[in-house]
Design a protein around this motif. Structure first.
Motif, short mmCIF file in Angstrom:
data_model
loop_
_atom_site.label_atom_id
_atom_site.label_comp_id
_atom_site.label_asym_id
_atom_site.label_seq_id
_atom_site.Cartn_x
_atom_site.Cartn_y
_atom_site.Cartn_z
N TYR A 1 0.86 -1.76 -0.40
CA TYR A 1 -0.12 0.05 0.41
C TYR A 1 1.12 1.86 -0.13
O TYR A 1 2.34 0.97 1.05
CB TYR A 1 -1.63 -0.18 1.12
CG TYR A 1 -0.67 0.08 2.58
CD1 TYR A 1 -0.23 1.37 3.03
CD2 TYR A 1 -0.03 -1.00 2.83
CE1 TYR A 1 -0.12 0.89 4.52
CE2 TYR A 1 0.93 -0.87 4.42
CZ TYR A 1 1.07 0.16 4.98
OH TYR A 1 1.18 -0.03 5.97
N CYS A 2 0.27 2.59 -0.80
CA CYS A 2 1.16 3.56 -1.12
C CYS A 2 -0.09 4.52 -0.57
O CYS A 2 -1.43 4.64 -1.31
CB CYS A 2 1.57 3.82 -2.01
SG CYS A 2 2.26 4.98 -2.28
N TYR B 1 3.18 -5.08 3.30
CA TYR B 1 4.32 -3.51 2.80
C TYR B 1 3.47 -2.54 2.42
O TYR B 1 2.47 -1.85 1.47
CB TYR B 1 5.60 -3.62 1.40
CG TYR B 1 5.50 -5.72 1.39
CD1 TYR B 1 7.48 -5.74 1.75
CD2 TYR B 1 5.11 -6.73 1.03
CE1 TYR B 1 7.92 -7.24 2.07
CE2 TYR B 1 6.01 -8.23 0.58
CZ TYR B 1 7.56 -8.09 1.34
OH TYR B 1 7.70 -9.69 1.72
N GLU B 2 4.66 -1.16 2.80
CA GLU B 2 4.15 -0.19 2.77
C GLU B 2 5.43 0.59 2.20
O GLU B 2 6.40 0.12 1.62
CB GLU B 2 4.19 1.12 3.73
CG GLU B 2 3.66 2.56 3.87
CD GLU B 2 3.91 3.59 4.65
OE1 GLU B 2 3.32 4.03 4.18
OE2 GLU B 2 4.12 2.71 5.38
N GLN C 1 7.49 3.58 -0.51
CA GLN C 1 7.28 5.58 -0.62
C GLN C 1 7.61 5.62 -1.35
O GLN C 1 8.93 4.65 -2.37
CB GLN C 1 7.57 5.45 0.35
CG GLN C 1 7.13 5.15 1.74
CD GLN C 1 8.19 6.09 3.28
OE1 GLN C 1 9.07 5.73 3.54
NE2 GLN C 1 7.38 6.59 3.69
N ARG D 1 5.32 -4.41 6.73
CA ARG D 1 4.23 -3.86 7.59
C ARG D 1 4.00 -4.91 8.43
O ARG D 1 3.19 -6.32 7.81
CB ARG D 1 3.37 -3.17 7.21
CG ARG D 1 4.41 -1.86 6.53
CD ARG D 1 4.61 -0.67 8.33
NE ARG D 1 5.06 0.14 7.91
CZ ARG D 1 6.51 0.62 7.77
NH1 ARG D 1 7.24 -0.36 7.31
NH2 ARG D 1 6.51 2.24 7.21
N ASP E 1 0.16 -2.27 11.67
CA ASP E 1 0.05 -1.19 10.89
C ASP E 1 -1.56 -0.59 9.55
O ASP E 1 -1.27 0.99 10.22
CB ASP E 1 1.37 -1.20 10.08
CG ASP E 1 2.81 -1.14 11.52
OD1 ASP E 1 2.94 -0.77 12.70
OD2 ASP E 1 3.28 -2.23 10.54
N VAL E 2 -2.28 -1.16 9.46
CA VAL E 2 -2.73 -1.08 8.45
C VAL E 2 -4.10 -0.61 9.52
O VAL E 2 -5.11 0.03 9.05
CB VAL E 2 -3.72 -2.02 8.01
CG1 VAL E 2 -4.58 -1.81 7.05
CG2 VAL E 2 -2.12 -2.32 7.22
#
Length: 762
Positions: A384-385, A424-425, A427, A450, A454-455
């Protein structure tokens, strides 16, 4: 009005000419601060801008009428070729598959992975994914990918359903795959907004047709949201459920006018709808007209949905939230479970998006999974971004977003495809100077593992709120049943297709376009006046005090409308929470007196799912010491990087470039499968997996083991200096490779001495 030019003209013809110096002196005495002259200049500029503004609105109306008269209206900025018409399928739909013809100067490599964009059908027409050169399609074309576009026609086919559209998208992807038999890579598919959740349904039903998936601004979890934000999620409850949708479809004689959806979007931000968008054009009419007309061509291209489609969407997604909890079934009994997707899923959302805020874009992850271990056991890779500022349309329209985020996603789809399963995050950062030559472009794509917590920090799930939404879903079913039993038969008997067409024509949004067009005789003088104004334009600068005062008034109007919006949204949220939080209402809705978890909310906790995870672990444990030196190298790299790599695209660039050195002839698809398998093995039992490395290297020579260790060191050091913990893990790997090397040396000595070496079990 009197202008300096007029004054000079008057003086030159006066009976007693006044010297220029004297006129200047008199003006200075009469208006020492220049405020009067500034006022004259400002009012002339205001009148001129008013004429030009009205003429732009007239052009907007003409553009709207021309666009709606087209058989296949679209705002695509690229030439296309029709490949598959959805109306010819076994179950006809108004969708179609188009091939994007590359513009002059753009070279396409047919051996590269195909790139498919699916446009949202949420009230507007198709084309926004290829709206301009700096777009999702434009980025993919410049990268050399063959590109395809799934769009739609303005009116649905009779009896068309959401499931029919999902099946049609699967057929389109099969057609794309058949056009590229030379590549083993499945197409990368991009779904914008509504197309995102529809594409996820297709990928859950037919995962083999999909490569990496990018869902941009797509709401998949409709109950999710942060209190004080995302007021759209309360709409279903405040209208009593989905009966209002059935009413709108019946008034449309079985069709739902997409202009109602557009109107809902516009209500979210009244300051922009009622003032800012129009004032921006008025204030900058000399430079803003082209951009405004370009956008309005898409914003005003309203389409129609079938009543069956919109009812399915509202009942099952907006109100029922059944997609993110694996409760949807197809007509032939197949369960639509997003855990079936085997392609990497990239979720792109923004904190500035009030239509699909991050909780609604990411909430399906916490709905479906109990932990990251659960994600990994399902062999899923989810990234996710979260953008900080861009709005909903900016996610897939903004040129800056396309040049940055979309360009990086496209350039690194193979790297995304190879990431081990997990969460995963991502960037996108400025490329460091040290990356010159190793990374193309101006940006660097980074990945950080992550946890589910975190989500959850973004989604902020609340059980009491989910009970409220579950209450809305139950009451919606009751109200819809009452409507269908007592009112619907009368409306359907009374409503005719012709009456429905007139209602669509008289919709306030549609009417606004038509009234200011050449079809209105009152607009006849506008083009003549506009041409005259342009020929003698006298704009004022920002230094004019009256123009500055105009901006202050505009800012105050925006603040006032924003205050109204905030008050309205707070009142709506308060009313929703109070009404649907009543225990007696929840009990009447069938939820019972238990205040615990809402039933059927976490499929990841189901007993049968836990049995699946246990079975998967047993299968992997049996493969712990089985494999080749290639498996050993990949296992070692993953271990040194910490299991789930926190790294960037430079690792993959080096890994891909040197893949042939480790195992010549290995294709990328097989390599990705190896990465996933070795990640699972390490996740299951890292100690046993490491101890098995010498066994995997048992048949290799000393030179081969040295070369493979050098390759491991080369890859893990690609992105940045290793941390202290990574250095320790790397030393552990060196020790194990050294053990394998010594065993290989002993085998070589025995072989040279004539003794038959004993080979460990492979």
């Amino acid at each position: 009005m009197l202008t300096p030019q007029c004054s000079t003209h008057f003086r030159s013809r006066a009976m007693f000419p006044v010297p220029a110096s004297l006129a200047t002196s008199l003006t200075a005495l009469w208006d020492p601060l220049g405020i009067g002259q500034a006022a004259v200049d400002y009012w002339r500029d205001t009148l001129e801008r008013s004429v030009l503004y009205l003429d732009v609105m007239r052009q907007r109306g003409n553009q709207y009428l021309e666009h709606m008269e087209q058989t296949r209206p679209t705002v695509l900025g690229f030439e296309t070729e029709l490949l598959v018409d959805g109306r010819t399928l076994a179950r006809p739909v108004n969708y179609e598959l188009l091939r994007i013809l590359p513009p002059d100067g753009v070279e396409i490599d047919e051996d590269q992975r195909p790139f498919v964009v699916i446009d949202p059908r949420a009230g507007h027409g198709p084309g926004i994914g290829g709206f301009k050169p700096d777009s999702e399609i434009g980025v993919a074309l410049r990268a050399g990918h063959p590109c395809y576009f799934i769009g739609f026609l303005p009116f649905p086919e009779p009896g068309q359903t959401v499931e029919d559209v999902v099946e049609a998208e699967i057929e389109f992807l099969r057609a794309v795959i058949a056009r590229h038999p030379q590549t083993t890579e499945r197409p990368m598919v991009v779904g914008n907004c509504q197309a995102g959740w529809q594409m996820m349904m297709a990928a859950a039903l037919e995962p083999a047709c999909f490569g990496p998936i990018l869902i941009a601004g797509a709401p998949l979890s409709y109950w999710a949201g942060e209190r004080g934000r995302a007021p759209m999620r309360y709409t279903g409850g405040m209208t009593g459920g989905s009966w209002i949708t059935a009413l709108a479809s019946d008034l449309g004689a079985g069709s739902f006018d997409g202009a109602w959806l557009v109107q809902n979007f516009e209500k979210l931000n009244p300051s922009n709808t009622l003032w800012s968008k129009q004032y921006r054009l008025f204030a900058n009419v000399d430079s803003e007209a082209e951009r405004y007309l370009e956008f309005e061509r898409w914003w005003g291209g309203h389409v129609v949905l079938a009543g069956e489609e919109i009812q399915y969407i509202v009942d099952n997604l907006f109100v029922g939230n059944r997609l993110s909890t694996a409760q949807l079934l197809t007509r032939d009994g197949r369960r639509i479970d997003l855990r079936n997707i085997r392609s990497p899923i990239v979720v792109f959302c923004s904190r500035g998006d009030d239509i699909t805020p991050p909780p609604q874009a990411l909430g399906w992850i916490t709905d479906l999974y109990d932990s990251v271990d659960d994600i990994q056991a399902n062999e899923q890779t989810i990234l996710y971004c979260i953008h900080d500022t861009t709005g909903h349309l900016g996610i897939f329209v903004s040129s800056s977003v396309s040049r940055k985020e979309h360009a990086e996603f496209t350039a690194n789809m193979d790297y995304i495809d190879i990431l081990p399963p997990g969460l995963y995050e991502t960037q996108v950062t400025e490329r460091p100077a040290s990356a010159s030559g190793s990374v193309d472009g101006d940006y660097l794509l980074e990945f950080s593992p992550r946890e589910l917590e975190d989500v959850e920090a973004v989604v902020q799930p609340l059980q009491e709120d989910e009970r409220r939404f579950a209450t809305v879903a139950r009451l919606s079913e009751i109200n819809l049943g009452l409507y269908q039993r007592y009112l619907q038969p009368w409306l359907r008997a009374w409503m005719t297709p012709e009456a429905a067409r007139w209602m669509r024509r008289l919709h306030p949004i549609r009417l606004g376009y038509k009234l200011l067009s050449d079809r209105n005789p009152a607009t006849v003088p506008l083009p003549v006046l506009a041409d005259a104004v342009r020929a003698n334009r006298a704009p004022v600068g920002d230094g004019n005090p009256w123009r500055a005062a105009e901006q202050v008034v505009s800012d105050n109007i925006v603040r006032g409308l924003d205050a109204y919006r905030d008050l309205r949204d707070r009142a709506t949220e308060w009313a929703f929470l109070e009404v649907y939080g009543q225990p007696w209402l929840q009990i009447l809705a069938g939820l019972g007196a238990d205040r615990g978890e809402v039933p059927n909310r976490r499929p990841g906790r189901a007993p049968e799912h836990r049995h699946f995870i246990a079975r998967r672990r047993a299968e992997l444990r049996a493969k712990m010491d089985q494999g080749t030196s290639h498996d050993a190298v990949v296992r070692a790299i993953i271990f040194v990087l910490g299991g789930a790599p926190s790294t960037d695209e430079r690792n993959f660039q080096r890994l891909k470039a040197t893949r042939a050195e480790v195992e010549p002839g290995t294709d990328l698809a097989h390599f990705k499968a190896v990465v996933r398998e070795q990640f699972f093995v390490l996740k299951l039992d890292a100690v046993a997996a490491l101890e098995a490395l010498p066994t995997l290297l048992a048949t290799d020579s000393v030179e081969s083991i040295d070369r493979q260790l050098a390759h491991v060191e080369h890859v893990v050091a690609a992105s940045a200096p290793l941390s202290a913990s990574s250095q320790i893990r790397l030393e552990r790997v060196r020790t194990l490779f050294h053990t394998a090397r010594e065993a290989a040396r002993e085998r070589m000595k025995k072989a040279e001495g004539g003794a038959k070496p004993e080979l460990p079990r492979a």
